[in-house]
Design a protein around this motif. Structure first.
Motif, PDB file in Angstrom:
ATOM      1  N   LEU A  53      86.819 -35.687  40.170  1.00  0.00           N
ATOM      2  CA  LEU A  53      87.312 -35.543  41.447  1.00  0.00           C
ATOM      3  C   LEU A  53      88.077 -36.918  41.473  1.00  0.00           C
ATOM      4  N   GLY A  54      87.812 -37.767  40.314  1.00  0.00           N
ATOM      5  CA  GLY A  54      88.697 -39.088  40.609  1.00  0.00           C
ATOM      6  C   GLY A  54      87.949 -40.029  41.367  1.00  0.00           C
ATOM      7  N   TYR A  70      92.755 -35.149  39.293  1.00  0.00           N
ATOM      8  CA  TYR A  70      92.840 -34.788  40.662  1.00  0.00           C
ATOM      9  C   TYR A  70      93.720 -35.780  41.362  1.00  0.00           C
ATOM     10  N   ALA A  77      93.604 -31.264  47.497  1.00  0.00           N
ATOM     11  CA  ALA A  77      92.610 -30.830  48.640  1.00  0.00           C
ATOM     12  C   ALA A  77      92.666 -29.463  49.188  1.00  0.00           C
ATOM     13  N   VAL A  82      84.765 -29.154  48.195  1.00  0.00           N
ATOM     14  CA  VAL A  82      83.866 -30.062  47.510  1.00  0.00           C
ATOM     15  C   VAL A  82      82.656 -30.003  48.515  1.00  0.00           C
ATOM     16  N   TRP A 102      88.465 -32.848  59.612  1.00  0.00           N
ATOM     17  CA  TRP A 102      88.934 -32.592  58.246  1.00  0.00           C
ATOM     18  C   TRP A 102      89.926 -31.364  58.324  1.00  0.00           C
ATOM     19  N   ARG A 104      92.202 -31.081  60.508  1.00  0.00           N
ATOM     20  CA  ARG A 104      93.386 -31.908  60.870  1.00  0.00           C
ATOM     21  C   ARG A 104      93.983 -32.543  59.763  1.00  0.00           C
ATOM     22  N   MET A 105      93.024 -33.081  58.987  1.00  0.00           N
ATOM     23  CA  MET A 105      93.556 -33.841  57.850  1.00  0.00           C
ATOM     24  C   MET A 105      94.241 -32.733  56.890  1.00  0.00           C
ATOM     25  N   LEU A 106      93.709 -31.619  56.684  1.00  0.00           N
ATOM     26  CA  LEU A 106      94.380 -30.728  55.803  1.00  0.00           C
ATOM     27  C   LEU A 106      95.436 -29.936  56.461  1.00  0.00           C
ATOM     28  N   GLY A 107      95.817 -30.404  57.675  1.00  0.00           N
ATOM     29  CA  GLY A 107      96.809 -29.624  58.359  1.00  0.00           C
ATOM     30  C   GLY A 107      96.590 -28.108  58.684  1.00  0.00           C
ATOM     31  N   CYS A 145      82.894 -27.190  55.068  1.00  0.00           N
ATOM     32  CA  CYS A 145      83.836 -28.277  55.006  1.00  0.00           C
ATOM     33  C   CYS A 145      84.523 -28.024  53.645  1.00  0.00           C
TER      34      CYS A 145
END
Lengths: 244, 248
Positions: A53-54, A70, A77, A82, A102, A104-107, A145
């Motif tokens: 996953l870096g 990644y 994402a 994960v 989360w 929201r972060m992913l749109g 998640c």
């Protein structure tokens, strides 16, 4: 090995100071299959996943997802979900609120949160703070998640820990249904009997790679159960590399 | 990037830490402002100059908010290391650089919010405290208005620095201790011991901006440049650490 491996480790070594966590790992994770990453405590399972996953940089070698590291993968994402110890939620926030952050972060719209809560069986129970969840609920929350973006590839670190027998059976069926939809799942565990009922392929590491291939090939060769084969493999210092 | 900004905004306003810190800043400001308002013993013989000076001091009392806005900025970042959510943030944000930028921007917006509250309270408190406790009316001067503007600026800039420091320290308790010790202990001590050097320290430069009036301090433009330098240097160090260090 196939060109379309979902995840690929090539000569991955990670040293923390004088300690070598993993050494010269080379294996692939095949698409549409459930791959069990097995090893005893401290074998390097979580480190390997974090390298993939870096989050952790390998000392040597390279790990790629869908053909790229990644951090260089487009929409990573959205393609990789994960659930892993150390990739945490906000403990003092209510479950649905945490997922909305989360999402929201992913749109994604807030309605997706309700969908994944239902998928993992937490609908109607997500109004508690994450820290007040039982261990099993926390596992389901982490899985929710991971599922938010409807990813093609799921990386799950010890997802069975803390689940009751009903939960374990539910998870087994759930993961199989995801794989049947064409998703790829990499799951780490040290619960060998559970893994044996769930996975298609097995990667066994004990700092170095001990086996990578189909489960049926591993247990068919000797006629033994996975547990016997596992202890045979981790008990040796053989550094054989087997491509799936 | 827009989604990451919105998510960071949700994080900033989730939980009560921002409210506790804002409340703490208000309480501290009220206490110090009250102290200045009650500092005149003989209110019957007060001159216009004294009234102006007390008004300016009461306004200046609200510079204490910058300590709380700095703490907010640091906890906004270091708190994620404390809870282990930083890994998920890195994975879902689309890259470490994007996450760094989003936290810096949202932290600054929150700093502006803290700054507006501080400046508003600074302008309001002479109207409340001086007639109530000093028994005379406040005297508004250009310096008073400039001091309120300085209070706003240092409070907003404090959050920027707190965010940058959070990326460097990456430990919640340590970052809080560093900020408190620097602000209340080390830098004031160094100002007394070696003023020609200490005037270039961050919180000492901030005292130039809210017109503290000490002769050894920098001019306001020079102080703003020094503060900007500290924020850029700390932010660059924090970004370098975020970019190169493992997230464990």
């Amino acid at each position: 090995m196939s060109q379309d491996a979902v995840a690929r480790f090539r000569g991955v070594t990670k040293r923390f100071g004088s300690t070598t966590a993993v050494e010269d790992l080379t294996f692939d994770v095949r698409p549409g299959r459930i791959t069990g990453l097995l090893g005893s405590n401290g074998a390097g399972k979580t480190t390997s996943m974090r390298i993939l996953l870096g989050l952790v940089r390998p000392t040597e070698g390279e790990a790629t997802v869908f053909g790229a590291p990644y951090h260089r993968l487009d929409r990573a994402a959205h393609r990789v979900g994960v659930s892993m110890d150390g990739v945490n939620s906000f403990p003092t926030v209510r479950g649905h609120r945490d997922l909305r952050i989360w999402a929201r972060m992913l749109g994604l719209p807030d309605s997706r949160v309700d969908e994944v809560l239902e998928l993992v069986g937490l609908d109607g129970r997500s109004n508690r703070r994450v820290k007040d969840y039982s261990t099993g609920m926390r596992q389901r929350h982490a899985l929710a998640c991971a599922l938010l973006a409807d990813p093609e590839f799921l990386i799950l670190d010890e997802p069975v820990n803390g689940l009751d027998p009903d939960g374990i059976r539910w998870l087994r069926g759930f993961l199989r249904s995801l794989a049947d939809e064409g998703r790829t799942i990499l799951i780490s565990s040290h619960l060998l009997s559970e893994v044996e009922q769930t996975v298609d392929d097995v990667v066994i590491i004990q700092r170095t790679l001990r086996y990578a291939g189909p489960l049926k090939d591993l247990v068919r060769e000797s006629g033994d159960r996975l547990e016997e084969r596992f202890f045979e493999l981790i008990g040796t210092e053989t550094k054989g590399v087997v491509h799936v | 990037m827009f989604n990451v900004l919105l998510a960071e905004g949700r994080k900033a306003l989730t939980g009560r830490s921002w409210l506790y810190l804002l409340g703490g800043g208000i309480l501290f400001g009220v206490t110090v402002a009250y102290g200045y308002a009650t500092s005149v013993e003989d209110t019957a013989a007060v001159t216009t100059q004294v009234r102006a000076s007390v008004t300016e001091e009461v306004i200046r009392a609200w510079m204490t908010m910058h300590l709380f806005s700095t703490l907010f900025g640091a906890v906004f970042v270091a708190g994620e290391y404390h809870t282990g959510t930083i890994s998920r943030s890195v994975l879902l944000s689309g890259g470490r650089g994007r996450l760094f930028a989003a936290k810096m921007i949202v932290g600054t917006v929150m700093g502006v919010l803290f700054g507006l509250v501080a400046a508003g309270a600074a302008l309001l408190s002479p109207l409340v405290f001086i007639p109530t406790f000093a028994d005379f009316s406040p005297e508004w001067t250009t310096v008073g208005w400039q001091t309120a503007l300085g209070v706003f600026a240092v409070t907003a800039l404090g959050t920027c620095w707190g965010v940058a420091l959070g990326w460097v320290v990456r430990h919640q308790v340590a970052s809080v201790l560093i900020i408190v010790l620097l602000t209340l202990g080390l830098e004031p001590y160094l100002l007394r011991a070696v003023p020609e050097v200490a005037k270039y320290l961050l919180t000492i430069a901030m005292s130039s901006v809210y017109l503290d009036g000490k002769p050894e301090l920098l001019s306001v433009p020079a102080a703003l440049a020094v503060i900007g330098g500290w924020i850029v240097a700390t932010g660059a160090a924090g970004y370098q650490l975020l970019r190169t260090r493992d997230i464990t």
